[in-house]
Design an enzyme around this catalytic site. Structure first.
Site, PDB file in Angstrom:
ATOM      1  N   VAL A  68      68.573  64.181  50.781  1.00 47.90           N
ATOM      2  CA  VAL A  68      68.073  65.235  51.675  1.00 47.90           C
ATOM      3  C   VAL A  68      68.785  66.578  51.475  1.00 47.90           C
ATOM      4  CG1 VAL A  68      67.192  63.648  53.430  1.00 47.90           C
ATOM      5  CG2 VAL A  68      69.552  64.503  53.597  1.00 47.90           C
ATOM      6  N   SER A 147      75.116  64.513  67.965  1.00 51.00           N
ATOM      7  CA  SER A 147      76.315  63.742  68.287  1.00 51.00           C
ATOM      8  C   SER A 147      76.905  64.335  69.560  1.00 51.00           C
ATOM      9  CB  SER A 147      77.340  63.883  67.150  1.00 51.00           C
ATOM     10  OG  SER A 147      78.590  63.330  67.529  1.00 51.00           O
ATOM     11  N   TYR A 160      81.811  68.730  60.581  1.00 53.28           N
ATOM     12  CA  TYR A 160      80.890  67.809  61.268  1.00 53.28           C
ATOM     13  C   TYR A 160      80.506  68.378  62.635  1.00 53.28           C
ATOM     14  CZ  TYR A 160      79.122  63.332  63.134  1.00 53.28           C
ATOM     15  OH  TYR A 160      78.352  62.337  63.682  1.00 53.28           O
ATOM     16  N   SER A 163      78.194  71.221  62.240  1.00 53.31           N
ATOM     17  CA  SER A 163      76.843  70.791  61.842  1.00 53.31           C
ATOM     18  C   SER A 163      76.062  70.253  63.039  1.00 53.31           C
ATOM     19  CB  SER A 163      76.920  69.725  60.739  1.00 53.31           C
ATOM     20  OG  SER A 163      77.333  68.464  61.255  1.00 53.31           O
ATOM     21  N   LYS A 164      76.742  69.549  63.931  1.00 52.97           N
ATOM     22  CA  LYS A 164      76.047  68.939  65.070  1.00 52.97           C
ATOM     23  C   LYS A 164      75.751  69.974  66.150  1.00 52.97           C
ATOM     24  CE  LYS A 164      75.933  64.794  63.264  1.00 52.97           C
ATOM     25  NZ  LYS A 164      74.661  64.204  62.818  1.00 52.97           N
ATOM     26  N   ILE A 193      79.111  54.714  68.218  1.00 49.26           N
ATOM     27  CA  ILE A 193      78.127  53.681  67.925  1.00 49.26           C
ATOM     28  C   ILE A 193      78.614  52.843  66.744  1.00 49.26           C
ATOM     29  CG2 ILE A 193      75.689  53.226  67.455  1.00 49.26           C
ATOM     30  CD1 ILE A 193      76.223  54.885  70.042  1.00 49.26           C
TER      31      ILE A 193
HETATM   32  P1  NAD Z   1      75.503  55.277  58.508  1.00 52.27           P
HETATM   33  O1  NAD Z   1      76.556  55.682  57.545  1.00 52.27           O
HETATM   34  O2  NAD Z   1      75.356  53.861  58.899  1.00 52.27           O
HETATM   35  O3  NAD Z   1      74.076  55.804  58.031  1.00 52.27           O
HETATM   36  C1  NAD Z   1      73.904  57.067  57.450  1.00 52.27           C
HETATM   37  C2  NAD Z   1      72.762  56.968  56.458  1.00 52.27           C
HETATM   38  O4  NAD Z   1      72.530  58.287  55.917  1.00 52.27           O
HETATM   39  C3  NAD Z   1      73.059  56.044  55.266  1.00 52.27           C
HETATM   40  O5  NAD Z   1      71.982  55.152  55.038  1.00 52.27           O
HETATM   41  C4  NAD Z   1      73.230  57.010  54.109  1.00 52.27           C
HETATM   42  O6  NAD Z   1      72.874  56.450  52.845  1.00 52.27           O
HETATM   43  C5  NAD Z   1      72.293  58.143  54.536  1.00 52.27           C
HETATM   44  N1  NAD Z   1      72.586  59.391  53.827  1.00 52.27           N
HETATM   45  C6  NAD Z   1      73.785  59.998  53.688  1.00 52.27           C
HETATM   46  N2  NAD Z   1      73.674  61.082  52.918  1.00 52.27           N
HETATM   47  C7  NAD Z   1      72.376  61.184  52.559  1.00 52.27           C
HETATM   48  C8  NAD Z   1      71.631  62.089  51.750  1.00 52.27           C
HETATM   49  N3  NAD Z   1      72.235  63.115  51.147  1.00 52.27           N
HETATM   50  N4  NAD Z   1      70.311  61.889  51.601  1.00 52.27           N
HETATM   51  C9  NAD Z   1      69.690  60.826  52.200  1.00 52.27           C
HETATM   52  N5  NAD Z   1      70.345  59.926  52.954  1.00 52.27           N
HETATM   53  C10 NAD Z   1      71.677  60.105  53.136  1.00 52.27           C
HETATM   54  O7  NAD Z   1      75.826  56.164  59.804  1.00 52.27           O
HETATM   55  P2  NAD Z   1      75.188  56.195  61.277  1.00 52.27           P
HETATM   56  O8  NAD Z   1      76.302  56.003  62.207  1.00 52.27           O
HETATM   57  O9  NAD Z   1      73.992  55.354  61.359  1.00 52.27           O
HETATM   58  O10 NAD Z   1      74.771  57.733  61.339  1.00 52.27           O
HETATM   59  C11 NAD Z   1      73.429  58.158  61.542  1.00 52.27           C
HETATM   60  C12 NAD Z   1      73.476  59.526  62.238  1.00 52.27           C
HETATM   61  O11 NAD Z   1      74.052  59.353  63.538  1.00 52.27           O
HETATM   62  C13 NAD Z   1      74.351  60.552  61.522  1.00 52.27           C
HETATM   63  O12 NAD Z   1      73.748  61.829  61.608  1.00 52.27           O
HETATM   64  C14 NAD Z   1      75.614  60.560  62.344  1.00 52.27           C
HETATM   65  O13 NAD Z   1      76.293  61.780  62.262  1.00 52.27           O
HETATM   66  C15 NAD Z   1      75.071  60.307  63.724  1.00 52.27           C
HETATM   67  N6  NAD Z   1      76.039  59.811  64.679  1.00 52.27           N
HETATM   68  C16 NAD Z   1      76.675  58.613  64.499  1.00 52.27           C
HETATM   69  C17 NAD Z   1      77.608  58.186  65.446  1.00 52.27           C
HETATM   70  C18 NAD Z   1      78.343  56.874  65.335  1.00 52.27           C
HETATM   71  O14 NAD Z   1      79.270  56.630  66.126  1.00 52.27           O
HETATM   72  N7  NAD Z   1      77.998  56.005  64.410  1.00 52.27           N
HETATM   73  C19 NAD Z   1      77.888  58.990  66.556  1.00 52.27           C
HETATM   74  C20 NAD Z   1      77.227  60.197  66.699  1.00 52.27           C
HETATM   75  C21 NAD Z   1      76.300  60.600  65.759  1.00 52.27           C
END
Ligand code: NAD
Length: 263
Positions: A68, A147, A160, A163-164, A193
């Site tokens: 992306v 986030s 980060y 970005s959020k 999460i």
């Molecule tokens: P994760 O690492 O399990 O999943 C992230 C996914 O994004 C992966 O499948 C990865 O391959 C994909 N990805 C990364 N770079 C990419 C790129 N350049 N092109 C296409 N795909 C790409 O993490 P997650 O926890 O499921 O995170 C999902 C979203 O939730 C993120 O935006 C993260 O910032 C946000 N988030 C997560 C948490 C948490 O505690 N896990 C908290 C707040 C926000």
């Protein structure tokens, strides 16, 4: 008012980052209510697994390798996605990346990398999908996964956090711009999460317990906790929810967020 539940659109949904964690849970939750799903991700194995599980739920599903950060790859993915799903009336931008600040507050490479995936990509994907979202009306909607760090600061991960915060600003601007067309735009702000992204922060029992103590509900979140809210936001049940940043964090920010860490 009718006591009946409003219907969920049957249009397809693109889920960036659908190979893992929150994106994956969103894809499966949407497939459960009959929505065709396309996963755009760079993790081929994870993408194939999600697509298989969506297909098991009886919907059309497609996986495409899309980085992306690359505008061309996004543009090229639109036509095959619409062809595979029949329509695209929804987007979940869940692809995301976190990188710690090492020495300087901001080093340029980390900044570009994190901002490109978390923020710029949402603008590029929405732009590329707009003709499809318009064609799928009524009921089209987009959701960006922000986030709680879109609402509060954190000295260890400034890119980060930026970005959020930016994703929430972009969401509000999309709401202003696309609202007159009836295309809704919202953001979700997850707390802690349990996904591969959080794993390094809970690698020891002590670290996990410390994080849990910051959550008034007393537990870390599951990806499904987020997916259910995203599915709602993409449904007609949320017909008047627009330009919102919905916090789903077990109460962390309600009681001061990071200030409670270690407390
Ligand atoms: P994760 O690492 O399990 O999943 C992230 C996914 O994004 C992966 O499948 C990865 O391959 C994909 N990805 C990364 N770079 C990419 C790129 N350049 N092109 C296409 N795909 C790409 O993490 P997650 O926890 O499921 O995170 C999902 C979203 O939730 C993120 O935006 C993260 O910032 C946000 N988030 C997560 C948490 C948490 O505690 N896990 C908290 C707040 C926000």
């Amino acid at each position: 008012m009718s006591p009946q539940l409003l219907s969920t659109p049957a249009t397809g949904v693109v889920v960036t980052g659908g190979a893992s964690g929150i994106g994956r849970a969103c894809a499966l939750a949407l497939a459960e209510v009959g929505r065709p799903v396309a996963v755009w991700d760079i993790d081929d194995e994870g993408t194939a697994a999600t697509v298989r599980e969506c297909a098991d739920r009886g919907v059309a599903s497609e996986g495409l390798r899309v980085d992306v950060r690359e505008r061309e790859q996004i543009t090229e993915a639109v036509a095959p996605t619409v062809a595979a799903l029949g329509s695209v009336g929804g987007l979940v931008h869940a692809a995301g990346m976190v990188r710690p600040a090492i020495d300087d507050v901001v080093d340029a490479d980390t900044w570009d990398f994190v901002l490109d995936v978390n923020l710029r990509a949402h603008a590029l994907v929405v732009s590329a999908l707009l003709p499809a979202l318009r064609a799928a009306q009524p009921g089209s909607a987009v959701v960006g996964i922000a986030s709680i760090e879109g609402l509060i600061g954190h000295g260890g991960i400034p890119s980060y956090v930026a970005s959020k915060h930016g994703l929430i600003g972009l969401t509000r601007s999309l709401a202003h711009r696309l609202g007159p067309e009836g295309i809704r735009a919202n953001a979700v702000c997850p707390g802690y999460i349990q996904t591969p992204m959080l794993a390094p922060a809970i690698s020891s029992a002590e670290a996990r317990a410390a994080l849990e103590r910051t959550v008034p509900l007393g537990r870390l979140g599951e990806a499904d906790d987020i997916a259910r809210v995203v599915r709602f936001l993409l449904s007609d049940e949320a017909a008047y929810v627009h330009g919102a940043a919905i916090v789903v964090d077990g109460g962390v920010t309600a009681v001061g967020g990071q200030q409670m860490l270690g407390g």
